[in-house]
Enzyme design. Structure first.
Site, PDB file in Angstrom:
ATOM      1  N   HIS A 222       0.817  -1.208   0.000  1.00 49.03           N
ATOM      2  CA  HIS A 222       0.000   0.000   0.000  1.00 49.03           C
ATOM      3  C   HIS A 222       0.858   1.269   0.000  1.00 49.03           C
ATOM      4  O   HIS A 222       0.341   2.372   0.100  1.00 49.03           O
ATOM      5  CB  HIS A 222      -0.895  -0.032   1.247  1.00 49.03           C
ATOM      6  CG  HIS A 222      -2.013   0.949   1.242  1.00 49.03           C
ATOM      7  ND1 HIS A 222      -2.121   1.952   2.193  1.00 49.03           N
ATOM      8  CD2 HIS A 222      -3.085   1.100   0.431  1.00 49.03           C
ATOM      9  CE1 HIS A 222      -3.195   2.658   1.971  1.00 49.03           C
ATOM     10  NE2 HIS A 222      -3.806   2.166   0.908  1.00 49.03           N
ATOM     11  N   LYS A 224       3.248   4.414  -1.129  1.00 49.79           N
ATOM     12  CA  LYS A 224       3.360   5.336  -2.254  1.00 49.79           C
ATOM     13  C   LYS A 224       4.703   6.045  -2.104  1.00 49.79           C
ATOM     14  O   LYS A 224       4.886   6.858  -1.190  1.00 49.79           O
ATOM     15  CB  LYS A 224       2.244   6.369  -2.261  1.00 49.79           C
ATOM     16  CG  LYS A 224       0.842   5.792  -2.442  1.00 49.79           C
ATOM     17  CD  LYS A 224       0.176   5.470  -1.161  1.00 49.79           C
ATOM     18  CE  LYS A 224      -1.274   5.038  -1.388  1.00 49.79           C
ATOM     19  NZ  LYS A 224      -1.834   4.309  -0.255  1.00 49.79           N
ATOM     20  N   ASP A 229      16.949  10.688  -7.864  1.00 53.23           N
ATOM     21  CA  ASP A 229      18.395  10.898  -7.741  1.00 53.23           C
ATOM     22  C   ASP A 229      18.903  10.834  -6.305  1.00 53.23           C
ATOM     23  O   ASP A 229      19.998  11.331  -6.012  1.00 53.23           O
ATOM     24  CB  ASP A 229      18.801  12.247  -8.361  1.00 53.23           C
ATOM     25  CG  ASP A 229      18.680  12.244  -9.879  1.00 53.23           C
ATOM     26  OD1 ASP A 229      18.675  11.148 -10.474  1.00 53.23           O
ATOM     27  OD2 ASP A 229      18.577  13.343 -10.473  1.00 53.23           O
ATOM     28  N   HIS A 397      -8.908  11.439   2.601  1.00 47.46           N
ATOM     29  CA  HIS A 397      -8.072  10.256   2.406  1.00 47.46           C
ATOM     30  C   HIS A 397      -6.692  10.402   3.049  1.00 47.46           C
ATOM     31  O   HIS A 397      -5.901   9.459   3.040  1.00 47.46           O
ATOM     32  CB  HIS A 397      -7.919   9.983   0.906  1.00 47.46           C
ATOM     33  CG  HIS A 397      -7.301   8.665   0.578  1.00 47.46           C
ATOM     34  ND1 HIS A 397      -6.007   8.533   0.096  1.00 47.46           N
ATOM     35  CD2 HIS A 397      -7.801   7.400   0.659  1.00 47.46           C
ATOM     36  CE1 HIS A 397      -5.736   7.260  -0.101  1.00 47.46           C
ATOM     37  NE2 HIS A 397      -6.800   6.541   0.219  1.00 47.46           N
ATOM     38  N   LYS A 399      -3.538  10.638   5.690  1.00 45.19           N
ATOM     39  CA  LYS A 399      -3.140   9.882   6.869  1.00 45.19           C
ATOM     40  C   LYS A 399      -2.092  10.722   7.608  1.00 45.19           C
ATOM     41  O   LYS A 399      -0.903  10.725   7.236  1.00 45.19           O
ATOM     42  CB  LYS A 399      -2.546   8.524   6.473  1.00 45.19           C
ATOM     43  CG  LYS A 399      -3.479   7.672   5.566  1.00 45.19           C
ATOM     44  CD  LYS A 399      -3.190   7.911   4.111  1.00 45.19           C
ATOM     45  CE  LYS A 399      -3.792   6.876   3.165  1.00 45.19           C
ATOM     46  NZ  LYS A 399      -5.163   6.546   3.308  1.00 45.19           N
ATOM     47  N   ASP A 404       1.464  16.665  20.113  1.00 46.67           N
ATOM     48  CA  ASP A 404       1.873  17.874  20.825  1.00 46.67           C
ATOM     49  C   ASP A 404       2.231  18.960  19.814  1.00 46.67           C
ATOM     50  O   ASP A 404       1.604  19.068  18.768  1.00 46.67           O
ATOM     51  CB  ASP A 404       3.028  17.572  21.789  1.00 46.67           C
ATOM     52  CG  ASP A 404       2.615  16.582  22.877  1.00 46.67           C
ATOM     53  OD1 ASP A 404       1.395  16.468  23.125  1.00 46.67           O
ATOM     54  OD2 ASP A 404       3.488  15.926  23.460  1.00 46.67           O
TER      55      ASP A 404
END
Length: 479
Positions: A222, A224, A229, A397, A399, A404
């Site tokens: 899952h 991404k 370079d 969508h 995450k 703090d």
């Protein structure tokens, strides 16, 4: 007619016998007790509906796979890790000062990678900013580009990426492209063939190298990741598809977040890609480390790469430790709110410590069962004192975890069992007050476009809807 009834009765008996056998298999092989109970109950009570899903989703252990993947990762991390890890310059540095020695030690040991200083990170809010930055970085590539996505679609955005990668390959830039075989199940063969013909080294990520296990939908990659370079790296929630740019009217506008990183932390992100690439291809590509670039920032970062081959429940434990470290606030945004007992308990205890605990979730759904289960978890968390908000404008969508005024984590992991135990995920934890302030302002804008959920969402729901929520929660271990 009597013969037909006899036939039907025989089928029912066979279904229940197979259901009992499958339930025994689930008890012996499912990774968590909650998952074993959920499958055992559903398989014995409703085998007609659950036997086929169990073939695809039920096994959270896959014979030989976890051991092989774990051994491979351990060898790579011992023998082929980035040289910058050996320096371990973050030990005793700002990460320890700001976050605490015990937390730094536990997270470093949990993830198997060190905190690294001297980085800069910026947020990329939503798809236009994310893909503008990614495509610009690829356009500037001189040596190599690493690309990995869970979903790749052959739409307008997918074509833009393909044409750019082909152009860079024609210039002599090495391109390594990894996509998940299940997440990108509808990617046409022609898309892959065109990239291969143009010199792009592209491969699917599959559970088993030797054969395609058509009855295994767990253990998906899952992550991404884009690395250019060795100087710039990108991780976050976006996949390659126009819906991530707001192209799906039902879910538009799509709310998501990516980050761009520079500095030593890029080597850690790149190493995660190399681990996945080695599993998929049995090739270990070599990339010369880029020249050290002086950074005006001194951000300490940690890559937390989690997956089902880990010795520990790394995904869940990461969230638990991050929540336990909070003294003032924990703000979390996630599209799927299906926490396990450990994370639920950590959130509850944080509230008891006086921590401001908020979770932002969507008000629109893209998966019906998950959405219904999340309503029940939201109700129980509200009873525990957690503040739950629903994002109004479109589908949420992203995450993101804010701890703090010190730490922020952004990546691909959702607050659900699939991310905790069944998927390969990547999160980047940053220790930097200025960046935490940037993330705080971003989340404040999101909360301003949300409404707070109270107990009435559950209590005032029709009786049938409440039953649906409870039934959906039975499947939470595999959602």
């Amino acid at each position: 007619m009597q013969y037909d009834w006899l036939h039907l009765g025989s089928l029912i008996v066979i279904a229940h016998v197979l259901g009992v056998i499958a339930a025994c298999h689930a008890i012996l092989n499912t990774r968590t007790s909650q998952g074993a109970i959920a499958w055992a109950v559903s398989l014995t009570a409703m085998p007609y509906f659950t036997l086929i899903p169990y073939l695809f989703l039920g096994r959270s252990k896959f014979e030989g796979y976890v051991d092989a993947r774990r051994l491979e990762n351990e060898l790579l991390r011992t023998r082929a890790h980035p040289p910058v890890w050996d320096m371990n310059p973050a030990s005793g540095g700002r990460a320890t000062e700001e976050f605490g020695e015990a937390v730094v030690r536990s997270l470093t040991k949990l993830g198997g990678m060190p905190f690294l200083p001297g980085n800069s990170v910026r947020t990329l809010v939503n798809g236009d900013a994310t893909f503008a930055a990614i495509l610009d970085a690829i356009e500037s590539a001189q040596h190599y580009v690493l690309v990995q996505f869970f979903i790749v679609r052959d739409d307008e955005l997918g074509q833009m990426l393909k044409e750019l990668l082909l152009a860079k390959a024609a210039q002599g830039v090495r391109i390594h492209f990894l996509y998940d075989s299940i997440g990108s199940f509808d990617l046409p063969h022609g898309y892959v063939s065109a990239l291969l013909a143009g010199g792009v080294d592209i491969h699917p990520f599959a559970t088993n190298r030797r054969f395609v296990n058509r009855f295994q939908l767990n253990f998906r990659n899952h992550r991404k990741i884009v690395v250019v370079d060795g100087l710039r790296a990108f991780v976050g929630g976006h996949n390659v598809g126009v819906e991530y740019l707001g192209g799906n009217p039902r879910l538009s506008p799509w709310r998501d977040t990516h980050i761009e990183m520079r500095g030593p932390i890029v080597q850690s992100v790149q190493f995660v890609f190399i681990e996945d690439w080695h599993w998929a291809t049995q090739q270990l590509p070599h990339f010369d480390p880029p020249p050290a670039e002086p950074s005006a920032d001194d951000m300490h970062c940690l890559v937390m790469a989690t997956g089902p081959a880990d010795k520990q429940e790394t995904g869940s434990l990461f969230f638990v430790e991050a929540i336990n470290a909070a003294r003032e606030r924990v703000w979390i945004t996630t599209p799927y709110l299906v926490p396990d007992e450990a994370v639920f308990s950590a959130l509850t205890l944080a509230v008891m410590r006086g921590v401001d605990v908020r979770i932002l979730i969507p008000s629109r759904r893209d998966h019906y069962v998950v959405f219904e289960a999340s309503k029940l978890y939201a109700y129980e968390l509200i009873r525990a004192g957690v503040r739950i908000f629903r994002y109004r404008p479109g589908f949420l969508h992203q995450k993101v975890v804010l701890i703090d005024s010190v730490a922020a984590a952004i990546g691909s992991a959702n607050l659900d069992n699939r991310s905790f135990r069944l998927n390969f995920e990547i999160m980047v934890l940053t220790i930097d007050r200025a960046f935490a302030d940037e993330v705080e302002k971003m989340l404040e804008r999101d909360f301003a476009e949300a409404f707070e959920v109270d107990r009435s969402e559950y209590r005032k729901a029709p009786a049938l809807r409440r039953v649906t929520m409870h039934v959906a929660r039975l499947f939470s271990p595999i959602l």
